[in-house]
Scaffold this motif. Structure first.
Motif, short mmCIF file in Angstrom:
data_model
loop_
_atom_site.label_atom_id
_atom_site.label_comp_id
_atom_site.label_asym_id
_atom_site.label_seq_id
_atom_site.Cartn_x
_atom_site.Cartn_y
_atom_site.Cartn_z
N ALA A 44 -10.92 -8.38 9.40
CA ALA A 44 -9.60 -8.35 10.02
C ALA A 44 -8.53 -7.95 9.00
N ARG A 45 -8.65 -8.47 7.77
CA ARG A 45 -7.69 -8.11 6.72
C ARG A 45 -7.76 -6.63 6.39
N TRP A 46 -8.98 -6.10 6.29
CA TRP A 46 -9.17 -4.68 5.99
C TRP A 46 -8.56 -3.82 7.09
N ARG A 47 -8.82 -4.16 8.36
CA ARG A 47 -8.29 -3.37 9.46
C ARG A 47 -6.76 -3.45 9.52
N GLU A 48 -6.24 -4.62 9.17
CA GLU A 48 -4.79 -4.77 9.15
C GLU A 48 -4.17 -3.85 8.09
N LEU A 49 -4.77 -3.85 6.88
CA LEU A 49 -4.27 -2.98 5.82
C LEU A 49 -4.43 -1.52 6.19
N GLU A 50 -5.54 -1.18 6.83
CA GLU A 50 -5.75 0.20 7.27
C GLU A 50 -4.67 0.63 8.26
N ARG A 97 -1.68 -0.61 8.51
CA ARG A 97 -0.42 -0.47 7.79
C ARG A 97 -0.37 0.84 7.02
N LEU A 98 -1.51 1.22 6.42
CA LEU A 98 -1.57 2.47 5.66
C LEU A 98 -1.35 3.67 6.59
N THR A 99 -2.00 3.65 7.74
CA THR A 99 -1.83 4.74 8.70
C THR A 99 -0.39 4.82 9.17
N GLU A 100 0.19 3.67 9.47
CA GLU A 100 1.58 3.64 9.93
C GLU A 100 2.52 4.16 8.84
N LEU A 110 6.15 8.16 6.63
CA LEU A 110 6.58 9.03 5.54
C LEU A 110 6.54 10.50 5.95
N ALA A 111 5.49 10.87 6.69
CA ALA A 111 5.39 12.26 7.14
C ALA A 111 6.56 12.61 8.05
N ASP A 112 6.91 11.68 8.92
CA ASP A 112 8.04 11.91 9.83
C ASP A 112 9.35 12.01 9.05
N LEU A 126 -0.89 0.83 -1.60
CA LEU A 126 -1.51 0.36 -0.36
C LEU A 126 -2.90 0.96 -0.19
N SER A 127 -3.09 2.19 -0.60
CA SER A 127 -4.40 2.83 -0.51
C SER A 127 -5.42 2.09 -1.38
#
Length: 605
Positions: free
Chosen positions: A211-217, A219-222, A227-229, A392-393
């Motif tokens: 769950a922690r890994w997916r949460e960080l993932e 956040r990283l995607t978001e 940043l791209a936007d 974050l990565s």
């Protein structure tokens, strides 16, 4: 109704002959079982009473139970499974007005459970403030209403449905006729394997890390998308910051400028009006204030002669002071008035700028200022975003590595557990007259393009394979043709896992479907074995060998009463059990031979 009539002459209504039950007092039944038995070290909870009123085709039944193995038997359609439905309702089963007996407005089911104070059930109820400290009894009550207001009470206190549903996994476990199909699902097989291996703690640790890994993932995607936007909008953000910053806006400035514009544009007229008031009041000679001031001396003398006029003298003095103050303020106001057209033009230009910005960025000057601050913050985040993204990565990579290691460790434990469970199930199946049965539990780690495939339950796909005959390769359970074989596999799993299972009350609803012959006697022995190892066991069965293994035996009958069909349930004594087991063996025609066989079956348990 507490007692019910039955065709067996030796059958007693709910209790053995010559005994009157009293709550809280241990009693011995004809088969040696104890009703209201004190809980022992391995039995944490016992269902002692079940009361049903206006439920399906049951009008009113009150049953008392003991520890050990209890069976319910009767003709098909007599209402045996309704008892299971009633217990299911007590542990959060689906409520429906359709379950209310025809002609009644409400149905009620209640159950009394004796429990240890330190049991998981007691701890849960303590947390919900539904059980007093030191109490060793819990009463669950559920009322169904045609009006739609179903009610739940725990120890006389209203409770939410979630409490009963939580008790399902702690207090009662119901195994129905269709549980066979659930065994086909890989997720169910995985859970059974973990349960047998005692891998709950390992699963919890893995699930938390996952769950922690997916949460960080996430956040990283978001963060990447954000940043791209913002990069795409960077030029626009810089323009907004420059435009708003250059304007040097102050909150409330627009209101100040509107007033200044009013004063400058109406300055001449304001000055004329002020002078028209100030001149006669103070500036002309003689002025109004001068005239009024000359009256002061007369009023003072009047008040000195007649005290009644003191108050009037003071009021006149106060009025004169207020008029003097007004004159001074009018003069100050006149002196501030300006008639400079250039300054008025600048005020109007400033107001025009503010109005354009408000229209462009928001509904108020304060909103424009806030938008400028937001744009500045987004630009700062762009400058630091790359560093944050890199950090974050790294966190995501570390979390993924941790999850992968836990998945590998969990997979190794599952592989070892699978070997142990295969042996256990094969022993159980051998006892169930399947001497050549083979069980193979395949534990395979799945992969995808990114390497190990990680899911919420690990990286493993578990599948139970089965072969009943020599020379045949193991096949998935779904391909087992024989319903009797599948029933025995399911029972082997239930009994093989039950000693690890901490749920104290087990209910089996005709799970012996498709089983017969010598295997049925073994099934009965296995269920009785469960009742001697930390469980109170209830079973609905059509098989005489299983019924004969029980400690207590209830007969379920369907009769016509006052023109209506009702279900009745009664406890059998020894003679009544012989008759019922004989009926199960021979049907309606019971010969002396069949009765003798029934007697022997009951003696051999």
């Amino acid at each position: 109704m507490r007692h019910h009539e039955h065709s067996h002459p030796a059958l007693l209504q709910g209790r053995p002959a010559g005994r009157k039950g009293h709550r809280g007092r241990a009693e011995t039944d004809p088969e040696g079982g104890n009703r209201q038995t004190p809980l022992n070290h391995c039995l944490s909870c016992v269902l002692t009473e079940l009361r049903i009123c206006n439920f399906a085709i049951i009008d009113a039944i009150e049953l008392e139970f003991a520890d050990g193995f209890t069976v319910f038997t009767g003709e098909t359609g007599a209402g045996k499974s309704i008892l299971v439905d009633a217990v299911d309702l007590l542990v959060g089963g689906r409520a429906s007005a359709d379950l209310i007996r025809s002609g009644a407005e409400e149905a009620e089911v209640s159950g009394v459970f004796s429990l240890k104070e330190a049991s998981p059930v007691a701890q849960l109820l303590h947390e919900q403030d539904l059980l007093e400290r030191g109490a060793t009894e819990v009463i669950l009550r559920r009322i169904l209403s045609r009006a739609g207001r179903h009610r739940i009470h725990v120890n006389g206190r209203p409770a939410p449905l979630g409490v009963l549903q939580a008790l399902r996994g702690l207090l009662v476990d119901i195994h129905g006729q269709h549980d066979h199909q659930s065994l086909f699902r890989p997720t169910v097989q995985l859970d059974l394997l973990d349960e047998f291996g005692g891998l709950a703690d390992a699963r919890v640790a893995y699930e938390a890390a996952f769950a922690r890994w997916r949460e960080l993932e996430a956040r990283l995607t978001e963060r990447r998308d954000t940043l791209a936007d913002r990069r795409a909008r960077e030029d626009l953000l810089r323009y907004q910051v420059e435009e708003i910053t250059t304007a040097n806006l102050r909150p409330g400035e627009d209101r100040e400028l509107e007033r200044e514009k009013l004063l400058r544009s109406q300055g001449r007229r304001l000055a004329e009006l002020v002078q028209a008031t100030y001149g006669p009041l103070y500036e002309e000679d003689p002025s109004i204030l001068q005239g009024l001031g000359s009256l002061t001396g007369s009023l003072k003398e009047l008040a000195a002669i007649d005290a009644e006029l003191v108050e009037d003298r003071d009021r006149f003095a106060e009025a004169l002071a207020q008029l003097t103050d007004l004159a001074q303020r009018l003069r100050a106001y006149r002196d501030r008035l300006e008639f400079d057209p250039d300054k008025l033009e600048k005020v109007e230009e400033r107001l025009d700028l503010i109005r354009r910005l408000v229209k462009k960025y928001g509904g108020s000057l304060e909103e424009v200022v806030r938008r400028g601050e937001q744009a500045q913050q987004q630009l700062r985040e762009l400058e630091t975003g790359e560093a944050d993204l890199k950090e974050l990565s790294v966190q995501v990579a570390d979390a993924h590595e941790k999850v992968a290691k836990l998945a590998q460790a969990l997979s190794r434990k599952r592989t070892k557990t699978a070997s142990d469970l295969e042996k256990r199930l094969e022993r159980e199946l051998k006892d169930l007259r399947m001497a050549h049965a083979r069980v193979c539990i395949a534990v395979e780690q799945e992969s995808d393009s990114g390497g190990l495939k990680l899911t919420a339950t690990g990286s493993d796909r578990v599948e139970f394979l089965f072969s009943s005959n020599l020379g045949e390769g193991p096949q998935p359970l779904a391909r087992i043709a024989s319903g009797g074989e599948l029933s025995r596999v399911m029972l082997a799993m239930k009994t093989g896992l039950a000693e690890q299972d901490r749920v104290p009350v087990l209910v089996f609803d005709e799970v012996d479907a498709g089983i017969g012959g010598a295997a049925s006697e073994v099934v009965g022995k296995r269920l009785r074995h469960l009742s001697q190892h930390g469980h109170q066991v209830f079973c609905i069965t059509h098989l005489a060998p299983i019924a004969a293994q029980a400690r207590r035996h209830f007969a379920v009958t369907k009769v016509t009463k006052d023109g209506r069909t009702v279900t009745q349930v009664a406890l059998l004594d020894k003679a009544g059990r012989v008759e019922e087991v004989a009926r199960m063996l021979g049907g309606e025609k019971i010969t002396p031979t069949i009765r003798s066989t029934a007697t022997e079956m009951l003696k051999q348990k």
